[in-house]
Design a protein around this motif. Structure first.
Motif, short mmCIF file in Angstrom:
data_model
loop_
_atom_site.label_atom_id
_atom_site.label_comp_id
_atom_site.label_asym_id
_atom_site.label_seq_id
_atom_site.Cartn_x
_atom_site.Cartn_y
_atom_site.Cartn_z
N LEU A 158 26.17 57.25 -44.57
CA LEU A 158 25.64 58.61 -44.64
C LEU A 158 24.40 58.70 -45.53
N ALA A 159 24.33 57.82 -46.53
CA ALA A 159 23.19 57.89 -47.47
C ALA A 159 21.87 57.62 -46.76
N GLY A 160 21.93 56.82 -45.70
CA GLY A 160 20.69 56.48 -44.99
C GLY A 160 20.40 57.37 -43.79
N CYS A 161 21.17 58.45 -43.64
CA CYS A 161 21.02 59.32 -42.46
C CYS A 161 19.94 60.39 -42.67
N HIS A 162 19.67 61.10 -41.57
CA HIS A 162 18.74 62.23 -41.58
C HIS A 162 19.50 63.47 -41.16
N LEU A 163 19.11 64.60 -41.74
CA LEU A 163 19.75 65.87 -41.38
C LEU A 163 19.15 66.35 -40.08
N VAL A 164 19.99 66.53 -39.04
CA VAL A 164 19.47 66.93 -37.73
C VAL A 164 19.98 68.29 -37.30
N TYR A 224 27.10 70.18 -41.60
CA TYR A 224 25.84 69.44 -41.61
C TYR A 224 25.94 68.35 -40.55
N PHE A 225 24.89 68.19 -39.77
CA PHE A 225 24.87 67.15 -38.74
C PHE A 225 23.87 66.08 -39.16
N LEU A 226 24.34 64.84 -39.17
CA LEU A 226 23.56 63.73 -39.69
C LEU A 226 23.44 62.65 -38.63
N ALA A 227 22.28 62.04 -38.56
CA ALA A 227 22.11 60.92 -37.63
C ALA A 227 21.43 59.77 -38.36
N PRO A 228 21.82 58.53 -38.01
CA PRO A 228 21.21 57.38 -38.67
C PRO A 228 19.84 57.03 -38.08
N PHE A 229 19.25 57.96 -37.32
CA PHE A 229 17.93 57.72 -36.75
C PHE A 229 17.14 59.03 -36.81
N VAL A 230 15.82 58.93 -36.73
CA VAL A 230 14.99 60.14 -36.66
C VAL A 230 14.85 60.48 -35.19
N PRO A 231 15.43 61.60 -34.75
CA PRO A 231 15.41 61.90 -33.31
C PRO A 231 14.02 62.28 -32.82
N ASP A 232 13.68 61.82 -31.62
CA ASP A 232 12.47 62.33 -30.98
C ASP A 232 12.83 63.67 -30.32
N GLU A 233 11.86 64.31 -29.66
CA GLU A 233 12.10 65.66 -29.15
C GLU A 233 13.27 65.71 -28.16
N GLU A 234 13.30 64.71 -27.29
CA GLU A 234 14.36 64.71 -26.28
C GLU A 234 15.73 64.50 -26.92
#
Ligand SMILES: [Fe+2]
Length: 400
Positions: A188-194, A310-320
Protein backbone atom coordinates in the motif's frame (compact mmCIF):
# COMPACT_ATOMS: atom_id res chain seq x y z
CA UNK A 1 9.61 -14.43 8.10
CA UNK A 2 6.40 -12.71 7.04
CA UNK A 3 6.56 -14.27 3.59
CA UNK A 4 6.78 -17.61 5.37
CA UNK A 5 3.57 -16.67 7.24
CA UNK A 6 1.82 -15.85 3.97
CA UNK A 7 3.00 -19.10 2.39
CA UNK A 8 1.83 -21.08 5.44
CA UNK A 9 -1.62 -19.46 5.19
CA UNK A 10 -1.76 -20.28 1.48
CA UNK A 11 -0.78 -23.90 2.15
CA UNK A 12 -3.45 -24.22 4.84
CA UNK A 13 -5.96 -22.83 2.38
CA UNK A 14 -4.81 -25.21 -0.37
CA UNK A 15 -5.28 -28.16 1.99
CA UNK A 16 -8.86 -27.02 2.63
CA UNK A 17 -9.47 -26.52 -1.08
CA UNK A 18 -8.28 -30.08 -1.83
CA UNK A 19 -10.36 -31.59 0.97
CA UNK A 20 -13.40 -29.39 0.45
CA UNK A 21 -13.32 -28.35 4.12
CA UNK A 22 -13.33 -25.13 6.11
CA UNK A 23 -12.24 -24.35 9.68
CA UNK A 24 -14.92 -23.72 12.31
CA UNK A 25 -15.01 -22.04 15.71
CA UNK A 26 -15.77 -24.14 18.78
CA UNK A 27 -19.35 -23.07 19.33
CA UNK A 28 -22.14 -20.67 18.43
CA UNK A 29 -21.78 -17.37 20.34
CA UNK A 30 -24.55 -15.06 21.56
CA UNK A 31 -23.89 -11.32 21.54
CA UNK A 32 -26.32 -9.13 23.53
CA UNK A 33 -28.44 -6.88 21.33
CA UNK A 34 -27.80 -4.09 23.84
CA UNK A 35 -24.24 -3.80 22.53
CA UNK A 36 -25.58 -2.29 19.27
CA UNK A 37 -28.26 0.06 20.62
CA UNK A 38 -27.40 1.16 24.17
CA UNK A 39 -26.09 4.78 24.30
CA UNK A 40 -24.14 4.02 27.51
CA UNK A 41 -22.37 1.10 25.89
CA UNK A 42 -21.61 3.35 22.92
CA UNK A 43 -20.15 6.09 25.16
CA UNK A 44 -17.89 3.50 26.80
CA UNK A 45 -16.74 2.27 23.39
CA UNK A 46 -15.91 5.84 22.37
CA UNK A 47 -13.79 6.36 25.53
CA UNK A 48 -12.25 2.95 25.96
CA UNK A 49 -11.75 1.91 22.35
CA UNK A 50 -11.85 4.78 19.89
CA UNK A 51 -10.18 7.44 22.01
CA UNK A 52 -7.69 5.07 23.60
CA UNK A 53 -6.27 2.40 21.28
CA UNK A 54 -4.04 3.01 18.23
CA UNK A 55 -6.07 3.66 15.09
CA UNK A 56 -5.40 3.81 11.38
CA UNK A 57 -6.29 7.43 10.58
CA UNK A 58 -5.80 7.25 6.81
CA UNK A 59 -3.74 5.44 4.19
CA UNK A 60 -0.39 7.16 3.70
CA UNK A 61 -1.20 7.93 0.05
CA UNK A 62 -3.99 10.27 1.21
CA UNK A 63 -1.03 12.58 1.98
CA UNK A 64 1.00 12.03 -1.19
CA UNK A 65 3.51 14.90 -0.93
CA UNK A 66 5.10 17.47 1.37
CA UNK A 67 2.38 19.99 2.19
CA UNK A 68 -0.50 17.52 1.81
CA UNK A 69 -3.13 17.66 4.52
CA UNK A 70 -6.31 15.79 5.41
CA UNK A 71 -8.89 17.21 7.82
CA UNK A 72 -11.39 14.62 9.05
CA UNK A 73 -13.53 13.64 12.00
CA UNK A 74 -12.56 10.41 13.71
CA UNK A 75 -14.97 9.26 16.41
CA UNK A 76 -16.20 12.84 16.76
CA UNK A 77 -12.67 14.23 17.19
CA UNK A 78 -11.68 16.75 14.50
CA UNK A 79 -8.26 15.62 13.32
CA UNK A 80 -5.79 17.38 11.05
CA UNK A 81 -3.10 15.30 9.33
CA UNK A 82 -0.23 17.15 7.72
CA UNK A 83 2.83 16.00 5.78
CA UNK A 84 5.61 18.49 6.49
CA UNK A 85 8.45 19.69 4.29
CA UNK A 86 10.55 16.96 5.94
CA UNK A 87 8.15 14.29 4.61
CA UNK A 88 6.92 13.38 8.10
CA UNK A 89 3.20 13.01 8.75
CA UNK A 90 1.95 14.69 11.93
CA UNK A 91 -1.49 14.54 13.51
CA UNK A 92 -3.20 17.28 15.49
CA UNK A 93 -6.51 18.04 17.10
CA UNK A 94 -7.98 20.40 14.50
CA UNK A 95 -8.80 23.15 17.01
CA UNK A 96 -7.42 26.66 17.31
CA UNK A 97 -5.45 27.57 20.45
CA UNK A 98 -7.22 30.92 20.57
CA UNK A 99 -10.85 29.96 21.14
CA UNK A 100 -11.07 26.40 19.91
CA UNK A 101 -12.52 26.89 16.43
CA UNK A 102 -12.01 24.14 13.90
CA UNK A 103 -9.11 25.42 11.83
CA UNK A 104 -9.39 23.43 8.61
CA UNK A 105 -12.75 22.48 7.22
CA UNK A 106 -13.11 18.76 6.47
CA UNK A 107 -11.33 17.98 3.25
CA UNK A 108 -7.91 17.48 1.80
CA UNK A 109 -5.37 19.24 -0.37
CA UNK A 110 -2.11 21.12 -0.16
CA UNK A 111 -1.58 23.90 2.37
CA UNK A 112 1.52 25.86 3.32
CA UNK A 113 -0.15 26.97 6.53
CA UNK A 114 -3.42 26.41 8.34
CA UNK A 115 -5.41 29.56 9.01
CA UNK A 116 -8.31 29.63 11.46
CA UNK A 117 -11.48 31.03 9.85
CA UNK A 118 -12.57 32.74 13.11
CA UNK A 119 -9.80 35.30 13.87
CA UNK A 120 -7.14 34.41 11.33
CA UNK A 121 -4.59 32.80 13.62
CA UNK A 122 -2.36 30.56 11.57
CA UNK A 123 -0.27 27.45 12.09
CA UNK A 124 2.70 25.95 10.28
CA UNK A 125 2.67 22.46 8.76
CA UNK A 126 4.29 21.19 11.98
CA UNK A 127 1.48 22.67 14.09
CA UNK A 128 3.46 25.62 15.50
CA UNK A 129 1.56 28.87 15.97
CA UNK A 130 2.91 31.11 13.25
CA UNK A 131 0.67 34.15 13.15
CA UNK A 132 -1.57 36.10 15.54
CA UNK A 133 -3.74 38.81 14.02
CA UNK A 134 -3.08 42.26 15.58
CA UNK A 135 -0.54 40.68 17.80
CA UNK A 136 0.28 43.81 19.81
CA UNK A 137 -3.33 44.57 20.55
CA UNK A 138 -3.99 40.96 21.53
CA UNK A 139 -1.29 40.97 24.20
CA UNK A 140 1.57 38.73 25.31
CA UNK A 141 1.23 34.95 25.18
CA UNK A 142 3.74 32.14 25.10
CA UNK A 143 3.72 31.36 21.37
CA UNK A 144 5.58 28.06 21.81
CA UNK A 145 2.83 26.73 24.09
CA UNK A 146 -0.02 27.57 21.73
CA UNK A 147 0.47 25.37 18.73
CA UNK A 148 -2.07 22.81 17.60
CA UNK A 149 -2.36 19.93 20.08
CA UNK A 150 -0.27 17.10 18.70
CA UNK A 151 -1.57 13.55 18.62
CA UNK A 152 0.75 10.52 18.64
CA UNK A 153 1.32 9.54 15.03
CA UNK A 154 3.49 7.17 12.98
CA UNK A 155 3.54 5.73 9.47
CA UNK A 156 3.85 1.99 8.94
CA UNK A 157 2.84 -0.47 6.19
CA UNK A 158 1.30 2.29 4.09
CA UNK A 159 -0.96 3.61 6.85
CA UNK A 160 -0.91 6.67 9.10
CA UNK A 161 -1.45 5.35 12.62
CA UNK A 162 -2.36 7.56 15.53
CA UNK A 163 -4.22 7.90 18.77
CA UNK A 164 -6.97 10.37 19.63
CA UNK A 165 -5.51 10.63 23.13
CA UNK A 166 -2.75 13.30 23.07
CA UNK A 167 -1.16 11.72 26.18
CA UNK A 168 -1.13 8.19 24.78
CA UNK A 169 2.06 6.38 23.99
CA UNK A 170 1.66 4.81 20.55
CA UNK A 171 2.95 1.29 21.22
CA UNK A 172 2.28 -0.22 17.79
CA UNK A 173 4.51 -3.24 18.39
CA UNK A 174 2.39 -4.39 21.34
CA UNK A 175 -0.83 -3.60 19.48
CA UNK A 176 0.02 -5.19 16.11
CA UNK A 177 2.08 -8.28 17.06
CA UNK A 178 3.91 -8.16 13.73
CA UNK A 179 0.74 -7.67 11.68
CA UNK A 180 2.25 -4.49 10.20
CA UNK A 181 5.07 -6.55 8.66
CA UNK A 182 2.51 -8.87 7.06
CA UNK A 183 0.41 -5.92 5.85
CA UNK A 184 3.54 -4.48 4.27
CA UNK A 185 3.31 -7.24 1.63
CA UNK A 186 0.14 -5.60 0.27
CA UNK A 187 2.38 -2.80 -1.00
CA UNK A 188 0.00 0.00 0.00
CA UNK A 189 2.91 2.37 0.69
CA UNK A 190 3.84 2.35 -2.99
CA UNK A 191 0.29 2.86 -4.29
CA UNK A 192 -1.49 5.87 -5.78
CA UNK A 193 -4.83 7.26 -4.68
CA UNK A 194 -7.28 6.70 -7.55
CA UNK A 195 -10.60 7.46 -5.84
CA UNK A 196 -12.38 8.30 -2.62
CA UNK A 197 -15.96 8.22 -1.40
CA UNK A 198 -17.90 8.40 1.83
CA UNK A 199 -20.83 6.29 3.01
CA UNK A 200 -23.13 6.81 6.00
CA UNK A 201 -24.00 3.66 7.92
CA UNK A 202 -25.51 2.09 11.04
CA UNK A 203 -23.86 1.52 14.45
CA UNK A 204 -20.17 0.97 13.80
CA UNK A 205 -20.27 -2.63 15.00
CA UNK A 206 -23.26 -3.52 12.83
CA UNK A 207 -21.28 -2.13 9.88
CA UNK A 208 -18.01 -3.80 10.88
CA UNK A 209 -19.68 -7.21 11.40
CA UNK A 210 -20.30 -7.14 7.65
CA UNK A 211 -16.63 -6.66 6.79
CA UNK A 212 -15.77 -9.76 8.86
CA UNK A 213 -18.44 -11.89 7.20
CA UNK A 214 -18.20 -13.96 4.01
CA UNK A 215 -21.29 -15.97 5.03
CA UNK A 216 -23.55 -13.31 3.47
CA UNK A 217 -21.69 -12.82 0.18
CA UNK A 218 -23.69 -15.10 -2.17
CA UNK A 219 -27.00 -14.13 -0.49
CA UNK A 220 -27.07 -10.38 0.11
CA UNK A 221 -24.83 -9.72 -2.89
CA UNK A 222 -26.52 -12.18 -5.26
CA UNK A 223 -27.39 -9.39 -7.70
CA UNK A 224 -23.99 -7.67 -7.61
CA UNK A 225 -20.63 -9.37 -7.15
CA UNK A 226 -21.57 -12.28 -4.92
CA UNK A 227 -23.55 -15.06 -6.62
CA UNK A 228 -20.50 -17.21 -7.42
CA UNK A 229 -18.62 -16.49 -4.23
CA UNK A 230 -18.07 -19.13 -1.57
CA UNK A 231 -19.63 -18.25 1.81
CA UNK A 232 -16.75 -19.84 3.77
CA UNK A 233 -13.83 -18.14 5.47
CA UNK A 234 -10.55 -18.98 7.17
CA UNK A 235 -9.63 -16.41 9.83
CA UNK A 236 -6.12 -15.47 10.85
CA UNK A 237 -5.72 -13.18 13.82
CA UNK A 238 -3.03 -10.94 15.20
CA UNK A 239 -4.76 -9.96 18.44
CA UNK A 240 -7.94 -8.15 17.35
CA UNK A 241 -6.79 -7.71 13.74
CA UNK A 242 -7.96 -10.33 11.27
CA UNK A 243 -7.43 -11.56 7.76
CA UNK A 244 -10.23 -13.40 5.97
CA UNK A 245 -9.55 -15.77 3.13
CA UNK A 246 -11.92 -18.18 1.44
CA UNK A 247 -10.74 -21.79 1.97
CA UNK A 248 -11.58 -22.32 -1.71
CA UNK A 249 -10.07 -19.03 -2.90
CA UNK A 250 -9.51 -19.30 -6.65
CA UNK A 251 -6.17 -17.48 -6.76
CA UNK A 252 -4.83 -19.72 -4.00
CA UNK A 253 -6.23 -22.83 -5.71
CA UNK A 254 -4.20 -21.93 -8.82
CA UNK A 255 -0.99 -22.03 -6.74
CA UNK A 256 -1.39 -25.80 -6.45
CA UNK A 257 0.24 -26.35 -9.84
CA UNK A 258 2.75 -23.49 -9.57
CA UNK A 259 6.27 -23.64 -8.11
CA UNK A 260 6.46 -21.81 -4.78
CA UNK A 261 8.98 -19.33 -6.20
CA UNK A 262 6.18 -17.99 -8.42
CA UNK A 263 3.85 -17.33 -5.49
CA UNK A 264 4.02 -13.56 -5.64
CA UNK A 265 2.97 -11.19 -2.88
CA UNK A 266 -0.06 -10.28 -4.99
CA UNK A 267 -1.18 -13.92 -5.16
CA UNK A 268 -0.51 -14.46 -1.45
CA UNK A 269 -2.33 -11.39 -0.14
CA UNK A 270 -5.88 -11.91 -1.40
CA UNK A 271 -8.93 -11.91 0.82
CA UNK A 272 -9.85 -9.17 3.26
CA UNK A 273 -7.43 -7.61 5.73
CA UNK A 274 -8.91 -5.83 8.72
CA UNK A 275 -7.34 -3.62 11.36
CA UNK A 276 -9.35 -3.31 14.57
CA UNK A 277 -11.52 -1.40 15.27
CA UNK A 278 -12.60 -0.01 11.90
CA UNK A 279 -10.39 -0.79 8.91
CA UNK A 280 -10.95 -3.20 6.05
CA UNK A 281 -8.77 -3.68 2.98
CA UNK A 282 -10.17 -5.65 0.06
CA UNK A 283 -8.82 -5.86 -3.48
CA UNK A 284 -10.42 -5.98 -6.89
CA UNK A 285 -9.29 -6.57 -10.42
CA UNK A 286 -9.57 -3.52 -12.67
CA UNK A 287 -7.17 -4.82 -15.30
CA UNK A 288 -4.58 -4.47 -12.50
CA UNK A 289 -5.05 -4.65 -8.77
CA UNK A 290 -7.10 -2.01 -6.95
CA UNK A 291 -7.43 -1.85 -3.18
CA UNK A 292 -10.51 -0.58 -1.36
CA UNK A 293 -9.42 0.73 2.03
CA UNK A 294 -12.50 1.35 4.17
CA UNK A 295 -11.95 3.60 7.19
CA UNK A 296 -15.00 3.21 9.41
CA UNK A 297 -15.65 5.19 12.57
CA UNK A 298 -18.62 5.85 14.84
CA UNK A 299 -20.95 8.71 13.94
CA UNK A 300 -22.43 11.20 16.40
CA UNK A 301 -24.72 8.69 18.12
CA UNK A 302 -25.09 4.96 18.80
CA UNK A 303 -27.04 4.29 15.61
CA UNK A 304 -24.73 5.88 13.07
CA UNK A 305 -21.28 5.52 11.56
CA UNK A 306 -19.33 6.95 8.69
CA UNK A 307 -16.95 5.23 6.33
CA UNK A 308 -14.40 6.89 4.12
CA UNK A 309 -13.32 4.55 1.34
CA UNK A 310 -9.97 5.18 -0.31
CA UNK A 311 -9.16 3.41 -3.57
CA UNK A 312 -5.50 2.65 -4.20
CA UNK A 313 -3.71 1.21 -7.19
CA UNK A 314 -0.08 0.12 -7.54
CA UNK A 315 0.06 1.91 -10.91
CA UNK A 316 -0.68 5.40 -12.24
CA UNK A 317 -3.82 4.89 -14.33
CA UNK A 318 -4.08 6.34 -17.81
CA UNK A 319 -7.40 7.89 -18.87
CA UNK A 320 -8.94 4.64 -20.01
CA UNK A 321 -7.85 2.81 -16.86
CA UNK A 322 -9.21 5.65 -14.73
CA UNK A 323 -12.59 5.33 -16.46
CA UNK A 324 -12.64 1.61 -15.64
CA UNK A 325 -11.65 2.42 -12.06
CA UNK A 326 -14.38 5.07 -11.71
CA UNK A 327 -16.93 2.62 -13.01
CA UNK A 328 -15.82 -0.04 -10.56
CA UNK A 329 -15.90 2.47 -7.66
CA UNK A 330 -19.46 3.44 -8.58
CA UNK A 331 -20.40 -0.24 -8.62
CA UNK A 332 -18.79 -0.74 -5.19
CA UNK A 333 -20.66 2.28 -3.82
CA UNK A 334 -23.86 0.52 -4.84
CA UNK A 335 -22.72 -2.67 -3.08
CA UNK A 336 -21.69 -0.97 0.17
CA UNK A 337 -24.42 1.69 0.40
CA UNK A 338 -27.41 -0.09 -1.14
CA UNK A 339 -26.70 -3.65 -0.02
CA UNK A 340 -24.43 -3.78 3.07
CA UNK A 341 -25.26 -0.50 4.84
CA UNK A 342 -28.92 -0.42 3.78
CA UNK A 343 -29.24 -3.86 5.41
CA UNK A 344 -27.28 -2.60 8.42
CA UNK A 345 -29.59 0.38 8.87
CA UNK A 346 -32.59 -1.96 8.81
CA UNK A 347 -30.83 -4.22 11.35
CA UNK A 348 -30.29 -1.14 13.51
CA UNK A 349 -34.00 -0.28 13.40
CA UNK A 350 -35.03 -3.84 14.20
CA UNK A 351 -32.56 -4.27 17.09
CA UNK A 352 -33.69 -0.97 18.62
CA UNK A 353 -37.15 -2.49 19.18
CA UNK A 354 -35.69 -4.71 21.89
CA UNK A 355 -37.58 -7.70 20.49
CA UNK A 356 -34.40 -9.79 20.48
CA UNK A 357 -32.24 -10.19 23.54
CA UNK A 358 -29.19 -11.35 21.58
CA UNK A 359 -27.89 -12.03 18.09
CA UNK A 360 -25.93 -15.09 16.97
CA UNK A 361 -22.48 -15.70 15.50
CA UNK A 362 -22.11 -19.20 14.15
CA UNK A 363 -19.13 -21.56 14.15
CA UNK A 364 -18.48 -20.40 10.59
CA UNK A 365 -18.32 -16.77 11.81
CA UNK A 366 -15.20 -16.93 13.97
CA UNK A 367 -14.17 -13.42 12.89
CA UNK A 368 -17.30 -11.80 14.29
CA UNK A 369 -16.91 -13.83 17.47
CA UNK A 370 -13.35 -12.60 17.97
CA UNK A 371 -14.29 -8.99 17.17
CA UNK A 372 -17.02 -8.91 19.84
CA UNK A 373 -14.75 -10.63 22.39
CA UNK A 374 -12.24 -7.83 21.89
CA UNK A 375 -14.85 -5.09 22.13
CA UNK A 376 -16.11 -6.57 25.39
CA UNK A 377 -12.61 -6.97 26.84
CA UNK A 378 -11.57 -3.41 25.96
CA UNK A 379 -14.80 -1.86 27.22
CA UNK A 380 -14.34 -3.82 30.46
CA UNK A 381 -10.81 -2.47 30.96
CA UNK A 382 -11.51 0.53 33.16
CA UNK A 383 -7.99 1.89 33.59
CA UNK A 384 -4.56 1.88 31.94
CA UNK A 385 -3.37 -1.18 33.85
CA UNK A 386 -6.46 -3.14 32.85
CA UNK A 387 -5.98 -2.08 29.23
CA UNK A 388 -2.34 -3.20 29.32
CA UNK A 389 -3.35 -6.61 30.62
CA UNK A 390 -5.99 -7.01 27.91
CA UNK A 391 -3.43 -6.10 25.23
CA UNK A 392 -0.96 -8.54 26.83
CA UNK A 393 -3.42 -11.41 26.22
CA UNK A 394 -3.28 -10.77 22.45
CA UNK A 395 -1.91 -13.64 20.43
CA UNK A 396 -1.32 -14.62 16.82
CA UNK A 397 -3.86 -17.32 15.97
CA UNK A 398 -4.17 -19.05 12.60
CA UNK A 399 -7.26 -21.16 12.09
CA UNK A 400 -6.15 -24.72 11.27
FE1 LIG B 1 -21.33 -7.39 2.16
Amino acid sequence: MTRADLVAMAQRTLAHARAGTAPLAESVVEVPTRTYVDPNQWALEMDRIWRRVPLVLAPSVALPEAGSYVALDVAEVPVLLSRGADGEVRAFVNSCAHRGAIVMEEGHGIARRFTCPYHGWSYDQDGALGGILDREAFGEIEVDCHGLTALPCEERAGFVWGSLDPQAELDLDAWLLGYDDVLDHLGLAGCHLVGRQEVAGPNWKVAYDGYLDFYHLPILHKDSFGPDYSNKACYDAWGPHQRLLQPDDRVIAALDTMPEDDWTDEKLTGGVWTVFPGISVASFDVGGRMFMVSVLSPGSAVGSSRTVQYFLAPFVPDEEQQRAIDKRIEFLLGVVRDEDYATGLRIQRALATGAKDHVLFGRNEAGGQRFHEWVEALVGADDAAALASVVATADVVHQP
